[in-house]
Design a protein around this motif. Sequence first.
Motif, PDB file in Angstrom:
ATOM      1  N   GLU A 179     -11.270  -0.156   0.843  1.00 19.49           N
ATOM      2  CA  GLU A 179     -10.040  -0.475   1.560  1.00 19.49           C
ATOM      3  C   GLU A 179     -10.105  -0.142   3.045  1.00 19.49           C
ATOM      4  N   PHE A 180     -11.263   0.252   3.572  1.00 21.29           N
ATOM      5  CA  PHE A 180     -11.278   0.707   4.958  1.00 21.29           C
ATOM      6  C   PHE A 180     -11.115  -0.411   5.976  1.00 21.29           C
ATOM      7  N   TYR A 181     -11.247  -1.687   5.595  1.00 15.62           N
ATOM      8  CA  TYR A 181     -10.983  -2.772   6.543  1.00 15.62           C
ATOM      9  C   TYR A 181      -9.494  -2.898   6.833  1.00 15.62           C
ATOM     10  N   ARG A 182      -8.673  -2.281   6.007  1.00 18.99           N
ATOM     11  CA  ARG A 182      -7.229  -2.293   6.255  1.00 18.99           C
ATOM     12  C   ARG A 182      -6.882  -1.522   7.531  1.00 18.99           C
ATOM     13  N   GLY A 183      -7.766  -0.636   7.969  1.00 22.72           N
ATOM     14  CA  GLY A 183      -7.548   0.123   9.196  1.00 22.72           C
ATOM     15  C   GLY A 183      -7.930  -0.644  10.454  1.00 22.72           C
ATOM     16  N   SER A 184      -8.523  -1.833  10.293  1.00 20.85           N
ATOM     17  CA  SER A 184      -8.874  -2.655  11.453  1.00 20.85           C
ATOM     18  C   SER A 184      -7.605  -3.259  12.041  1.00 20.85           C
ATOM     19  N   SER A 185      -7.726  -3.869  13.208  1.00 19.25           N
ATOM     20  CA  SER A 185      -6.538  -4.446  13.845  1.00 19.25           C
ATOM     21  C   SER A 185      -5.942  -5.569  12.986  1.00 19.25           C
ATOM     22  N   ILE A 186      -6.771  -6.395  12.373  1.00 16.99           N
ATOM     23  CA  ILE A 186      -6.238  -7.471  11.533  1.00 16.99           C
ATOM     24  C   ILE A 186      -5.647  -6.910  10.237  1.00 16.99           C
ATOM     25  N   GLY A 187      -6.265  -5.856   9.698  1.00 11.86           N
ATOM     26  CA  GLY A 187      -5.726  -5.229   8.494  1.00 11.86           C
ATOM     27  C   GLY A 187      -4.387  -4.552   8.757  1.00 11.86           C
ATOM     28  N   THR A 188      -4.255  -3.915   9.915  1.00 10.22           N
ATOM     29  CA  THR A 188      -2.993  -3.275  10.290  1.00 10.22           C
ATOM     30  C   THR A 188      -1.905  -4.321  10.491  1.00 10.22           C
ATOM     31  N   ALA A 189      -2.254  -5.434  11.138  1.00  9.38           N
ATOM     32  CA  ALA A 189      -1.273  -6.508  11.341  1.00  9.38           C
ATOM     33  C   ALA A 189      -0.815  -7.088  10.000  1.00  9.38           C
ATOM     34  N   LEU A 190      -1.744  -7.264   9.080  1.00 12.59           N
ATOM     35  CA  LEU A 190      -1.394  -7.771   7.756  1.00 12.59           C
ATOM     36  C   LEU A 190      -0.477  -6.798   7.027  1.00 12.59           C
ATOM     37  N   THR A 191      -0.812  -5.520   7.059  1.00 17.00           N
ATOM     38  CA  THR A 191       0.009  -4.503   6.397  1.00 17.00           C
ATOM     39  C   THR A 191       1.408  -4.447   6.993  1.00 17.00           C
ATOM     40  N   GLN A 241      -6.814  -8.932  -2.194  1.00 15.97           N
ATOM     41  CA  GLN A 241      -7.550 -10.145  -1.851  1.00 15.97           C
ATOM     42  C   GLN A 241      -8.138 -10.042  -0.449  1.00 15.97           C
ATOM     43  N   PHE A 242      -7.408  -9.420   0.479  1.00 19.23           N
ATOM     44  CA  PHE A 242      -7.911  -9.192   1.837  1.00 19.23           C
ATOM     45  C   PHE A 242      -9.189  -8.352   1.789  1.00 19.23           C
ATOM     46  N   ASP A 243      -9.155  -7.250   1.003  1.00 18.14           N
ATOM     47  CA  ASP A 243     -10.337  -6.387   0.868  1.00 18.14           C
ATOM     48  C   ASP A 243     -11.536  -7.183   0.359  1.00 18.14           C
ATOM     49  N   LYS A 244     -11.296  -7.982  -0.683  1.00 17.37           N
ATOM     50  CA  LYS A 244     -12.366  -8.774  -1.294  1.00 17.37           C
ATOM     51  C   LYS A 244     -12.881  -9.836  -0.327  1.00 17.37           C
ATOM     52  N   SER A 245     -11.972 -10.590   0.282  1.00 19.73           N
ATOM     53  CA  SER A 245     -12.369 -11.702   1.151  1.00 19.73           C
ATOM     54  C   SER A 245     -13.124 -11.231   2.385  1.00 19.73           C
ATOM     55  N   LEU A 246     -12.666 -10.149   3.008  1.00 17.97           N
ATOM     56  CA  LEU A 246     -13.337  -9.657   4.206  1.00 17.97           C
ATOM     57  C   LEU A 246     -14.736  -9.138   3.872  1.00 17.97           C
ATOM     58  N   THR A 247     -14.850  -8.421   2.766  1.00 12.95           N
ATOM     59  CA  THR A 247     -16.156  -7.911   2.343  1.00 12.95           C
ATOM     60  C   THR A 247     -17.128  -9.053   2.086  1.00 12.95           C
ATOM     61  N   GLU A 248     -16.683 -10.061   1.330  1.00 10.55           N
ATOM     62  CA  GLU A 248     -17.557 -11.188   1.010  1.00 10.55           C
ATOM     63  C   GLU A 248     -17.907 -11.997   2.251  1.00 10.55           C
ATOM     64  N   CYS A 249     -16.958 -12.160   3.154  1.00  8.61           N
ATOM     65  CA  CYS A 249     -17.205 -12.901   4.392  1.00  8.61           C
ATOM     66  C   CYS A 249     -18.270 -12.207   5.242  1.00  8.61           C
ATOM     67  N   LEU A 250     -18.160 -10.899   5.374  1.00 13.04           N
ATOM     68  CA  LEU A 250     -19.148 -10.165   6.166  1.00 13.04           C
ATOM     69  C   LEU A 250     -20.529 -10.226   5.514  1.00 13.04           C
ATOM     70  N   GLN A 251     -20.571 -10.112   4.183  1.00 19.94           N
ATOM     71  CA  GLN A 251     -21.858 -10.168   3.492  1.00 19.94           C
ATOM     72  C   GLN A 251     -22.535 -11.524   3.651  1.00 19.94           C
ATOM     73  N   LYS A 252     -21.768 -12.598   3.611  1.00 21.18           N
ATOM     74  CA  LYS A 252     -22.339 -13.942   3.642  1.00 21.18           C
ATOM     75  C   LYS A 252     -22.596 -14.462   5.053  1.00 21.18           C
ATOM     76  N   ASN A 253     -21.773 -14.086   6.021  1.00 16.19           N
ATOM     77  CA  ASN A 253     -21.806 -14.746   7.319  1.00 16.19           C
ATOM     78  C   ASN A 253     -22.435 -13.951   8.450  1.00 16.19           C
ATOM     79  N   VAL A 254     -22.636 -12.664   8.302  1.00 14.27           N
ATOM     80  CA  VAL A 254     -23.249 -11.879   9.376  1.00 14.27           C
ATOM     81  C   VAL A 254     -24.761 -12.026   9.254  1.00 14.27           C
TER      82      VAL A 254
END
Length: 127
Positions: A9-21, A44-57
Amino acid sequence: MASGQSYYEFYRGSSIGTALTDSLDELITQGDIPPQLAMRVLQQFDKSLTECLQKNVKHKTTVKGHLATYRLCDDVWTFVVKDPQFKMEGIGSGGEVVTAPKVKIVACKSGDAPEGKKSGGRSGDYA
């Protein structure tokens, strides 16, 4: 990663995660959505961001700086680096360099990392 797997859940602390929350909190307060739906959106945000970073970076980044502190707790590495210089390869000619006064790096064990084996510096064992 398996469908029943939990995600960090640590991506929730990012600027986009904070805005979503913040947006979800406002929708709950106004009575537009139930809290259960907000929790599903965050999962879903946690899952999508993790998968996006794994696939696209795709680019490799080298970090140089002064390691101030490091810690390993429950398969989570935390590093605090002072005066880091990030050199990103494959971007532009010769790589772009980004600096900062201090950075905190959190590396968590990936779901597909071998259990009980040392990573040996292999890419992908920690995310």
